[in-house]
Write an enzyme that holds these catalytic residues in place. Structure first.
Site, PDB file in Angstrom:
ATOM      1  N   GLY A  46      37.023  -9.676 -66.744  1.00  0.00           N
ATOM      2  CA  GLY A  46      37.152  -9.351 -65.609  1.00  0.00           C
ATOM      3  C   GLY A  46      38.099  -9.856 -64.883  1.00  0.00           C
ATOM      4  O   GLY A  46      38.713 -11.039 -65.474  1.00  0.00           O
ATOM      5  N   GLN A  51      42.000 -14.333 -57.907  1.00  0.00           N
ATOM      6  CA  GLN A  51      42.932 -14.947 -58.958  1.00  0.00           C
ATOM      7  C   GLN A  51      44.263 -14.502 -59.220  1.00  0.00           C
ATOM      8  O   GLN A  51      45.048 -15.298 -60.054  1.00  0.00           O
ATOM      9  CB  GLN A  51      42.039 -14.500 -60.382  1.00  0.00           C
ATOM     10  CG  GLN A  51      40.828 -15.054 -60.435  1.00  0.00           C
ATOM     11  CD  GLN A  51      39.962 -14.833 -61.647  1.00  0.00           C
ATOM     12  OE1 GLN A  51      39.566 -13.731 -61.744  1.00  0.00           O
ATOM     13  NE2 GLN A  51      40.144 -15.466 -62.712  1.00  0.00           N
ATOM     14  N   CYS A  92      36.864 -18.586 -67.920  1.00  0.00           N
ATOM     15  CA  CYS A  92      37.374 -17.886 -66.746  1.00  0.00           C
ATOM     16  C   CYS A  92      38.934 -17.927 -67.203  1.00  0.00           C
ATOM     17  O   CYS A  92      39.360 -19.065 -67.653  1.00  0.00           O
ATOM     18  CB  CYS A  92      37.201 -18.688 -65.780  1.00  0.00           C
ATOM     19  SG  CYS A  92      37.867 -18.062 -64.006  1.00  0.00           S
ATOM     20  N   LEU A  93      39.538 -16.992 -66.819  1.00  0.00           N
ATOM     21  CA  LEU A  93      41.108 -16.997 -66.950  1.00  0.00           C
ATOM     22  C   LEU A  93      41.993 -17.897 -66.092  1.00  0.00           C
ATOM     23  O   LEU A  93      42.828 -18.436 -66.508  1.00  0.00           O
ATOM     24  CB  LEU A  93      41.672 -15.380 -66.667  1.00  0.00           C
ATOM     25  CG  LEU A  93      40.975 -14.455 -67.653  1.00  0.00           C
ATOM     26  CD1 LEU A  93      41.589 -13.030 -67.237  1.00  0.00           C
ATOM     27  CD2 LEU A  93      41.517 -14.653 -68.955  1.00  0.00           C
ATOM     28  N   HIS A 134      29.957 -13.401 -61.645  1.00  0.00           N
ATOM     29  CA  HIS A 134      31.343 -14.242 -61.745  1.00  0.00           C
ATOM     30  C   HIS A 134      32.362 -13.923 -60.839  1.00  0.00           C
ATOM     31  O   HIS A 134      32.878 -14.792 -59.954  1.00  0.00           O
ATOM     32  CB  HIS A 134      31.631 -14.408 -63.189  1.00  0.00           C
ATOM     33  CG  HIS A 134      32.905 -15.404 -63.516  1.00  0.00           C
ATOM     34  ND1 HIS A 134      32.670 -16.452 -64.292  1.00  0.00           N
ATOM     35  CD2 HIS A 134      33.944 -15.008 -63.294  1.00  0.00           C
ATOM     36  CE1 HIS A 134      33.975 -16.764 -64.425  1.00  0.00           C
ATOM     37  NE2 HIS A 134      34.918 -15.900 -63.861  1.00  0.00           N
ATOM     38  N   GLU A 135      32.736 -12.323 -60.838  1.00  0.00           N
ATOM     39  CA  GLU A 135      33.835 -12.002 -60.103  1.00  0.00           C
ATOM     40  C   GLU A 135      33.602 -12.163 -58.767  1.00  0.00           C
ATOM     41  O   GLU A 135      34.527 -12.437 -57.952  1.00  0.00           O
ATOM     42  CB  GLU A 135      34.242 -10.862 -60.420  1.00  0.00           C
ATOM     43  CG  GLU A 135      34.492 -10.270 -62.043  1.00  0.00           C
ATOM     44  CD  GLU A 135      35.436 -11.256 -62.608  1.00  0.00           C
ATOM     45  OE1 GLU A 135      36.314 -11.851 -61.799  1.00  0.00           O
ATOM     46  OE2 GLU A 135      35.334 -11.588 -63.574  1.00  0.00           O
ATOM     47  N   HIS A 138      34.304 -15.549 -57.145  1.00  0.00           N
ATOM     48  CA  HIS A 138      35.775 -15.611 -56.950  1.00  0.00           C
ATOM     49  C   HIS A 138      36.431 -15.118 -55.494  1.00  0.00           C
ATOM     50  O   HIS A 138      36.728 -15.789 -55.008  1.00  0.00           O
ATOM     51  CB  HIS A 138      36.640 -14.893 -58.074  1.00  0.00           C
ATOM     52  CG  HIS A 138      36.705 -15.593 -59.443  1.00  0.00           C
ATOM     53  ND1 HIS A 138      37.544 -16.833 -59.466  1.00  0.00           N
ATOM     54  CD2 HIS A 138      36.493 -15.411 -60.578  1.00  0.00           C
ATOM     55  CE1 HIS A 138      37.643 -16.990 -60.719  1.00  0.00           C
ATOM     56  NE2 HIS A 138      37.021 -16.219 -61.334  1.00  0.00           N
TER      57      HIS A 138
END
Ligand code: GNR
Ligand code: NI
Length: 170
Positions: A46, A51, A92-93, A134-135, A138
């Site tokens: 995702g 981000q 997480c990226l 999670h997204e 963000h």
């Protein structure tokens, strides 16, 4: 291919609250496609617009093994969440190499616009439910490490700052 740069924790821009998307237009379709390219290239499941330093309510997701089931959610809203929760390992990226347990609702119902500007409702569980939560964090400026203890979070912060310095050296 047009991969975007992913902000890394503790970049303060990750704490920006995203604004609603006003129109689902050609710009939005290009941005969603660039974000999908970026997510696939980074091998993530995702990616939130936050981000890539775009503070609008847009996320892309693909939890499929085959990496061919992209999902684009515009102005997503959770309209129902199960009372039942579970703790799952998250990464997480924006916080590479860090994995830890986070408690999330087992299942959620999310309402969002798709790339045609049509309203869709998705009732999901499992990895997809975790990823959507999670997204959506963000988009509110929240990174998963903020659920961890201050001690752990400070260790992660120090590690990320060191990693960045090491990368700049070579
Ligand atoms: O690639 C990702 N994997 C992942 C694993 C467990 C829980 C959440 C995620 S999302 C993450 C990609 C990312 O950082 N999205 O914001
Ligand atoms: Ni993330």
């Amino acid at each position: 291919m047009n991969p975007l740069t992913i902000l890394r924790y503790p970049d303060p821009r990750l704490h920006t609250v995203a604004k609603s998307v006003v129109s689902v237009d050609a710009r939005m379709r290009k941005l969603a496609n660039d974000m999908l390219d970026t997510m696939y290239e980074a091998a993530g499941i995702g990616l939130a617009a936050t981000q890539v330093d775009i503070h609008e309510r847009l996320v892309v997701i693909d939890v499929s093994e085959s990496r061919d089931q992209p999902l684009v959610l515009i102005n997503p809203e959770i309209i129902w969440a199960s009372e039942e929760t579970r703790v799952g390992e998250e990464g997480c990226l924006s916080v590479p190499g860090i994995y830890d347990g986070v408690e999330r609702a087992m299942a959620v119902k999310v309402q969002a616009l798709d790339l045609d500007g049509k309203r869709q409702v998705h009732e999901v569980e499992g990895m997809l439910a975790v990823c959507i939560q999670h997204e959506m964090d963000h988009l509110l400026g929240k990174v998963f490490v903020e659920y961890l203890s201050p001690l752990k979070r400070n260790r992660i912060k120090t590690k990320m700052i060191k990693l960045k310095k090491d990368e700049e050296r070579d």
